[in-house]
Scaffold this active site. Structure first.
Site, PDB file in Angstrom:
ATOM      1  N   ASN A   8      56.014  17.801  23.811  1.00 59.10           N
ATOM      2  CA  ASN A   8      55.480  17.038  24.952  1.00 59.10           C
ATOM      3  C   ASN A   8      56.473  17.194  26.102  1.00 59.10           C
ATOM      4  OD1 ASN A   8      54.588  15.150  26.776  1.00 59.10           O
ATOM      5  ND2 ASN A   8      54.909  13.364  25.440  1.00 59.10           N
ATOM      6  N   TRP A   9      56.112  18.024  27.072  1.00 62.03           N
ATOM      7  CA  TRP A   9      57.050  18.324  28.158  1.00 62.03           C
ATOM      8  C   TRP A   9      57.030  17.248  29.240  1.00 62.03           C
ATOM      9  CZ3 TRP A   9      56.070  24.347  29.048  1.00 62.03           C
ATOM     10  CH2 TRP A   9      56.445  25.022  27.878  1.00 62.03           C
ATOM     11  N   LYS A  10      56.142  16.290  29.108  1.00 61.97           N
ATOM     12  CA  LYS A  10      56.081  15.146  30.034  1.00 61.97           C
ATOM     13  C   LYS A  10      56.059  15.620  31.496  1.00 61.97           C
ATOM     14  CE  LYS A  10      58.186  12.273  26.524  1.00 61.97           C
ATOM     15  NZ  LYS A  10      58.932  11.089  26.206  1.00 61.97           N
ATOM     16  N   HIS A  95      49.846   7.917  24.306  1.00 63.30           N
ATOM     17  CA  HIS A  95      51.314   7.934  24.219  1.00 63.30           C
ATOM     18  C   HIS A  95      51.849   6.584  24.702  1.00 63.30           C
ATOM     19  CE1 HIS A  95      55.479   8.949  25.039  1.00 63.30           C
ATOM     20  NE2 HIS A  95      55.332   9.957  24.204  1.00 63.30           N
ATOM     21  N   GLU A  97      54.172   5.818  26.585  1.00 65.01           N
ATOM     22  CA  GLU A  97      54.452   5.763  28.035  1.00 65.01           C
ATOM     23  C   GLU A  97      53.172   5.524  28.820  1.00 65.01           C
ATOM     24  OE1 GLU A  97      56.658   9.426  28.198  1.00 65.01           O
ATOM     25  OE2 GLU A  97      58.272   8.467  27.058  1.00 65.01           O
ATOM     26  N   GLU A 162      54.856   7.149  16.447  1.00 65.99           N
ATOM     27  CA  GLU A 162      56.033   7.186  17.316  1.00 65.99           C
ATOM     28  C   GLU A 162      56.524   5.764  17.569  1.00 65.99           C
ATOM     29  OE1 GLU A 162      56.157  11.030  19.761  1.00 65.99           O
ATOM     30  OE2 GLU A 162      55.033   9.588  20.909  1.00 65.99           O
ATOM     31  N   GLY A 168      63.240   8.989  22.852  1.00 66.46           N
ATOM     32  CA  GLY A 168      64.259   9.308  23.858  1.00 66.46           C
ATOM     33  C   GLY A 168      65.553   8.527  23.715  1.00 66.46           C
ATOM     34  N   SER A 207      62.867  11.015  18.805  1.00 68.22           N
ATOM     35  CA  SER A 207      64.216  11.558  18.621  1.00 68.22           C
ATOM     36  C   SER A 207      64.323  12.558  17.477  1.00 68.22           C
ATOM     37  CB  SER A 207      65.228  10.413  18.458  1.00 68.22           C
ATOM     38  OG  SER A 207      65.288   9.644  19.657  1.00 68.22           O
ATOM     39  N   GLY A 228      59.687  15.210  22.256  1.00 64.41           N
ATOM     40  CA  GLY A 228      59.865  15.116  23.699  1.00 64.41           C
ATOM     41  C   GLY A 228      61.068  15.927  24.138  1.00 64.41           C
ATOM     42  N   GLY A 229      62.214  15.258  24.270  1.00 66.27           N
ATOM     43  CA  GLY A 229      63.409  15.878  24.833  1.00 66.27           C
ATOM     44  C   GLY A 229      63.769  17.227  24.244  1.00 66.27           C
TER      45      GLY A 229
HETATM   46  C1  PEP Z   1      57.860  11.479  22.804  1.00 63.65           C
HETATM   47  O1  PEP Z   1      57.973  11.040  23.933  1.00 63.65           O
HETATM   48  O2  PEP Z   1      56.725  11.675  22.328  1.00 63.65           O
HETATM   49  C2  PEP Z   1      59.052  11.751  22.036  1.00 63.65           C
HETATM   50  C3  PEP Z   1      58.957  11.821  20.739  1.00 63.65           C
HETATM   51  O3  PEP Z   1      60.225  11.887  22.753  1.00 63.65           O
HETATM   52  P1  PEP Z   1      61.685  12.223  22.142  1.00 63.65           P
HETATM   53  O4  PEP Z   1      61.522  13.368  21.179  1.00 63.65           O
HETATM   54  O5  PEP Z   1      62.493  12.609  23.349  1.00 63.65           O
HETATM   55  O6  PEP Z   1      62.159  11.006  21.466  1.00 63.65           O
END
Ligand code: PEP
Length: 246
Positions: A8-10, A95, A97, A162, A168, A207, A228-229
């Site tokens: 997920n490049w957000k 998600h 967010e 999640e 994050g 994470s 994500g990250g």
């Molecule tokens: C996400 O936002 O879906 C996510 C899992 O982010 P991260 O891997 O950065 O925790």
């Protein structure tokens, strides 16, 4: 089904950097040829550029959200058929967010999941408790309510568990906690979808890094990861993908 490793490049990157990242993922995956299915979800405006780079490769691309309507007067939104028109095969929905920043309810997520399916997209429906809910022993109640309220009948997609507090932050639940929640989600899905229903993959997200991927992906009922990250670095994303066993 093969485990799904989804990035997920957000709201990151530029046209050039998104295309470059897609190119690095493509080249790296071609060299490694792991057992996982790979998916990247760039910002919608970057989809055509990423699609041009990934066309003809085994790597799928998808959206980060869609509207519940197939078209109409919805300024700033993206319809599921528009994502499909860009060659997207998946869309992330619900998600945390989006739930937090756009007030998305389970009812809204359910409508989006139906719209995605109607457009031929496979939804990845996100659920997860916040820290206060986990501390209060309410994690299963929260996730159960999200599944019962958000998963439509006949759902043919995937679920991403999640925990909001793990996104994050560099923190993750223990392996026992992840396994327990994934077991709970599987049991709830059997109830919601019926015995004859499809069996969605249940991805873990929050994470995930190269260093913890093998342990998390090896747990019962963990059918992949939403990242994500770490998905913004091709080498980290590919290392996580290589930790997934077919
Ligand atoms: C996400 O936002 O879906 C996510 C899992 O982010 P991260 O891997 O950065 O925790």
């Amino acid at each position: 089904m093969a485990p799904l490793i989804a990035g997920n490049w957000k709201m990151h990157g530029s046209l050039a950097s998104a295309a470059a990242l897609a190119g690095a993922v493509r080249a790296g995956w071609q060299a490694r040829q792991g057992a996982a299915e790979l998916l990247v979800c760039p910002a919608a405006i970057h989809l055509p550029a990423v699609a041009a780079v990934l066309a003809g490769s085994p790597i799928a691309w998808g959206g980060q959200d869609c509207h519940a309507a197939p078209q109409g007067a919805h300024t700033g939104d993206i319809a599921a058929p528009m994502l499909a028109d860009c060659g997207a095969r998946y869309v992330i929905l619900g998600h945390s967010e989006r739930r937090a920043e756009h007030g998305e309810s389970d009812v809204a997520v359910r409508a989006k999941a139906m719209a995605a399916a109607a457009a031929g997209l496979r939804p990845i429906l996100c659920v997860g408790e916040n820290e206060a809910e986990r501390n209060a022993g309410q994690a299963e109640a929260r996730v159960g309510a999200q599944l019962r309220g958000g998963v439509p009948a006949g759902f043919a997609g995937d679920i991403a568990y999640e925990p909001v507090w793990a996104i994050g932050t560099g923190r993750t639940p223990t392996e026992a906690e992840v396994a327990a929640m994934h077991g709970f989600i599987r049991a709830t899905l059997r109830d919601v979808l019926g015995a004859g229903g499809a069996a969605p993959r249940i991805l873990y997200g929050g994470s995930v890094k190269p260093g913890n991927a093998a342990a998390l992906l090896g747990l019962a009922e963990v059918g992949g990861a939403l990242i994500g990250g770490a998905s913004l670095k091709a080498e980290d994303f590919l290392a996580i993908a290589m930790a997934a066993r077919g």
